[in-house]
Enzyme design. Structure first.
Site, PDB file in Angstrom:
ATOM      1  CD  GLU A 243      -2.703   1.197   2.484  1.00 42.51           C
ATOM      2  OE1 GLU A 243      -2.721   0.238   3.151  1.00 42.51           O
ATOM      3  OE2 GLU A 243      -2.895   2.353   3.107  1.00 42.51           O
TER       4      GLU A 243
ATOM      5  NE  ARG B 149       0.050   9.262   5.361  1.00 40.53           N
ATOM      6  CZ  ARG B 149       0.510   8.496   6.341  1.00 40.53           C
ATOM      7  NH1 ARG B 149       1.554   9.501   6.841  1.00 40.53           N
ATOM      8  NH2 ARG B 149       0.053   7.613   6.823  1.00 40.53           N
TER       9      ARG B 149
ATOM     10  CE  LYS C 245      -5.860   1.772   7.167  1.00 39.06           C
ATOM     11  NZ  LYS C 245      -5.069   2.969   6.265  1.00 39.06           N
TER      12      LYS C 245
HETATM   13  O1  LIG Z   1      -2.352   7.235   5.340  1.00 42.14           O
HETATM   14  C1  LIG Z   1      -3.505   6.575   5.469  1.00 42.14           C
HETATM   15  O2  LIG Z   1      -4.221   6.501   4.643  1.00 42.14           O
HETATM   16  C2  LIG Z   1      -3.232   5.719   6.839  1.00 42.14           C
HETATM   17  O3  LIG Z   1      -4.419   4.938   6.827  1.00 42.14           O
HETATM   18  C3  LIG Z   1      -2.295   5.750   7.607  1.00 42.14           C
HETATM   19  C4  LIG Z   1      -1.740   4.398   7.990  1.00 42.14           C
HETATM   20  O4  LIG Z   1      -2.579   3.354   8.035  1.00 42.14           O
HETATM   21  C5  LIG Z   1      -0.924   4.623   9.071  1.00 42.14           C
HETATM   22  O5  LIG Z   1       0.135   5.448   8.708  1.00 42.14           O
HETATM   23  C6  LIG Z   1      -0.264   3.209   9.740  1.00 42.14           C
HETATM   24  O6  LIG Z   1       0.735   3.891  10.249  1.00 42.14           O
HETATM   25  P1  LIG Z   1       1.184   2.977  11.805  1.00 42.14           P
HETATM   26  O7  LIG Z   1       0.326   3.397  12.781  1.00 42.14           O
HETATM   27  O8  LIG Z   1       2.667   3.167  11.611  1.00 42.14           O
HETATM   28  O9  LIG Z   1       1.136   1.365  11.544  1.00 42.14           O
END
Ligand SMILES: O=C(O)C(=O)C[C@H](O)[C@H](O)COP(=O)(O)O
Length: 206
Positions: free
Chosen positions: A40, A44, A128
């Site tokens: 994925e 960003r 999700k």
């Molecule tokens: O950018 C998006 O659309 C997201 O959904 C963000 C990611 O799911 C989180 O960045 C997961 O990051 P961790 O918390 O480090 O596992």
């Protein structure tokens, strides 16, 4: 291609924030060789869509999708980039309408029973669960699974190598999303062997 098949391809979906285009191909190859088949790429960074194209060219056998799909612009960018799937952190009426008219597998985000019910009413059976840890973690997923056993989740957000097995043990979890295998220093150092080893560790989770 179904979202179920994509999510079932490995226990973990790496959630990638790509900063340098030169890293796209070797990073995708390292993650895939480490056993992570669905990648994925979050929208960003301004190079994310181009990175998706490079990753698909480098690893055509991988499922390369986009994350942070939050509106029509990011949805259209994902389609133009040839994303194999799309992931959203939450959902809007606009995104639901777009997803239902597209043949690109879509994984919408939900954090509450009401959001799960709303998406289920539109025919989504794979969601999700985001932000997983902050939204109640495995306890929340167990509670939601009682009245809504027909929905399967990919929890993402705050999950680590140590906690991932707790989620994967749940009946309503097909895989988890995470970033722990994407060590920023290793990527900066272009240590793709080390990234592949972290991916292998994640891909062997049960
Ligand atoms: O950018 C998006 O659309 C997201 O959904 C963000 C990611 O799911 C989180 O960045 C997961 O990051 P961790 O918390 O480090 O596992």
């Amino acid at each position: 291609m179904s979202i179920e098949k994509i999510l079932a391809s490995a226990p973990v979906v790496p959630v990638v924030v790509i900063e340098k285009l030169e890293d796209a191909a070797p990073l995708a190859r390292a993650l895939y060789n480490g056993g992570l088949k669905a990648l994925e790429i979050t929208l960003r960074t301004p190079i994310a869509a181009e990175a998706v194209k490079l990753m698909k060219a480098e690893v055509p056998e991988a499922y390369v999708g986009t994350g942070t799909v939050v509106d029509k612009a990011s949805f259209d960018l994902s389609v133009a980039a040839g994303a194999d799937f799309m992931v959203s952190p939450g959902v809007s009426d606009e995104l639901i309408a777009l997803a239902k008219t597209s043949d690109v597998p879509f994984l919408p985000g939900a954090a509450t029973a009401s959001e799960v019910m709303q998406l289920a009413s539109h025919g989504f059976k794979y969601l999700k669960f985001f932000p997983a840890e902050a939204a109640g973690g495995t306890a929340m997923l167990k509670s939601i699974g009682g009245p809504l056993p027909h929905i399967t989740f990919c929890p993402t957000g705050g999950i680590s190598l140590a906690t991932a097995p707790n989620y994967l043990a749940l009946n309503n979890v097909i895989c988890v999303g995470g970033t722990w295998m994407l060590d920023k220093q290793l990527i900066e150092n272009k240590d793709w062997q080390a990234i592949e080893a972290l991916a292998r560790q994640a891909s062997e989770l049960k």
